[in-house]
Motif scaffolding. Structure first.
Motif, PDB file in Angstrom:
ATOM      1  N   GLY A  33       0.820  -1.208   0.000  1.00 23.52           N
ATOM      2  CA  GLY A  33       0.000   0.000   0.000  1.00 23.52           C
ATOM      3  C   GLY A  33       0.851   1.254   0.000  1.00 23.52           C
ATOM      4  O   GLY A  33       0.547   2.239  -0.704  1.00 23.52           O
ATOM      5  N   GLN A  48      -1.915   4.746   5.392  1.00 20.67           N
ATOM      6  CA  GLN A  48      -2.144   3.376   4.945  1.00 20.67           C
ATOM      7  C   GLN A  48      -2.605   2.471   6.088  1.00 20.67           C
ATOM      8  O   GLN A  48      -3.498   1.642   5.911  1.00 20.67           O
ATOM      9  CB  GLN A  48      -0.872   2.806   4.303  1.00 20.67           C
ATOM     10  CG  GLN A  48      -1.053   1.451   3.646  1.00 20.67           C
ATOM     11  CD  GLN A  48      -2.028   1.504   2.476  1.00 20.67           C
ATOM     12  OE1 GLN A  48      -2.141   2.513   1.790  1.00 20.67           O
ATOM     13  NE2 GLN A  48      -2.736   0.399   2.238  1.00 20.67           N
ATOM     14  N   ALA A 206      -4.769   1.012  -3.623  1.00 20.79           N
ATOM     15  CA  ALA A 206      -4.234   0.970  -2.263  1.00 20.79           C
ATOM     16  C   ALA A 206      -5.323   0.618  -1.254  1.00 20.79           C
ATOM     17  O   ALA A 206      -5.070  -0.074  -0.263  1.00 20.79           O
ATOM     18  CB  ALA A 206      -3.602   2.317  -1.904  1.00 20.79           C
TER      19      ALA A 206
END
Length: 304
Positions: A33, A48, A206
């Motif tokens: 990510g 993230q 992501a």
């Protein structure tokens, strides 16, 4: 010639090493990510870990509302796509070509917003996430090595996603566009690359990675706010592998996963124990001193 006692330890050594490698694949999944966002913007995405937590909370929350698990996963994917569009329109669109530190501070704001928003909607108590996979260990390789079945399944799922993303970056037009955007926002815009579309795509991907990581880690540890701290485990992985390398995230995760498990079992007893939590960071520190770009990162040369 090896003694019988030493030979007897080899199955246990491989058992620890394989367990570490399987955990390392999970670390690589979280690190991916970061790599995605960094390749698209050149910025470390502090949010993230919060995205991992938010996706897992949303999945469990929708499931508790009565949706079947498969439908909850689809609904959560849609939520992460909407989140990506919102981040691009509300936050990133006005920050095109700004200094990287400004974009980094923006991701910190996104992280705290997602933490608070998730807690407001779904609550702060620990939630169980049951995918129906066995959590029990089983013997493999002729009954010599004990491996957790769920770790094998999670590593397999993470491995497929990692390979798919590596192929995506290497062989697709969007993958090449992502690299161009990371190099220079204005230059990418001047050659017709739609920056806002690229950022939506990369944040959506992501988000998908965060959802898979949230499912795997949530099933293993429970869906709780400490999941956001798993992102800290990805930092040594990124330092070892390089912030822009998908293969680096894989290799770095495997090194960290196996290294910390082996160190905890075979080295910690010699020095009093408790080195698993900091072993990865000491290894990353050594890399920062001797090879700051990581194993697969590009060496930065500035000419005056």
């Amino acid at each position: 010639m090896l003694s019988e006692d030493i030979f007897f330890e080899w199955p246990f050594f491989f058992e620890v090493a394989i367990g570490g490698l399987l955990a390392g694949v999970m670390y690589s999944l979280v690190a991916l990510g970061f790599v995605l966002i960094f390749k698209a913007s050149g910025v470390f995405n502090f949010a993230q870990g919060a995205m991992v937590l938010f996706s897992a909370l949303t999945l469990v929350g929708l499931n508790e509302m009565g949706l079947p698990m498969w439908l909850s996963i689809i609904a959560t994917l849609i939520v992460m796509l909407i989140l990506a569009i919102a981040i691009e329109r509300v936050v990133l669109r006005s920050l095109v070509n700004q200094e990287h530190i400004i974009l980094f501070m923006a991701t910190i704001g996104i992280a705290y917003f997602l933490d608070g928003f998730g807690q407001t909607i779904w609550g702060s108590e620990v939630k169980l996430l049951d995918l129906g996979f066995s959590q029990n260990p089983d013997f493999y390789f002729g009954g010599l090595i004990l491996i957790n079945d769920f770790d094998l399944i999670a590593a397999g799922i993470a491995g497929v996603l990692v390979i798919a993303l590596a192929l995506f970056f290497q062989y697709t037009r969007i993958g090449r566009a992502l690299r161009a955007v990371a190099d220079d926002h204005q230059a990418a815009l001047s050659v017709g690359i739609p920056l806002k579309h690229i950022w939506v795509i990369v944040w959506a991907v992501a988000g998908i990675v965060a959802l898979v990581a949230g499912i795997m880690w949530g099933s293993k540890l429970g869906v709780q706010f400490s999941l956001a701290l798993i992102a800290l485990k990805a930092l040594p992985v990124l330092i070892l592998g390089g912030f822009t390398s998908v293969p680096g995230a894989i290799i770095g995760g495997l090194i960290i996963g196996a290294g910390e498990k082996l160190a905890e079992v075979f080295i910690a007893p010699m020095i009093g124990g408790g080195i698993e939590d900091w072993f990865a960071y000491m290894l990353a520190l050594a890399f920062l001193v001797f090879r700051p770009q990581g194993l697969f990162g590009e060496k930065i040369i500035e000419r005056v």
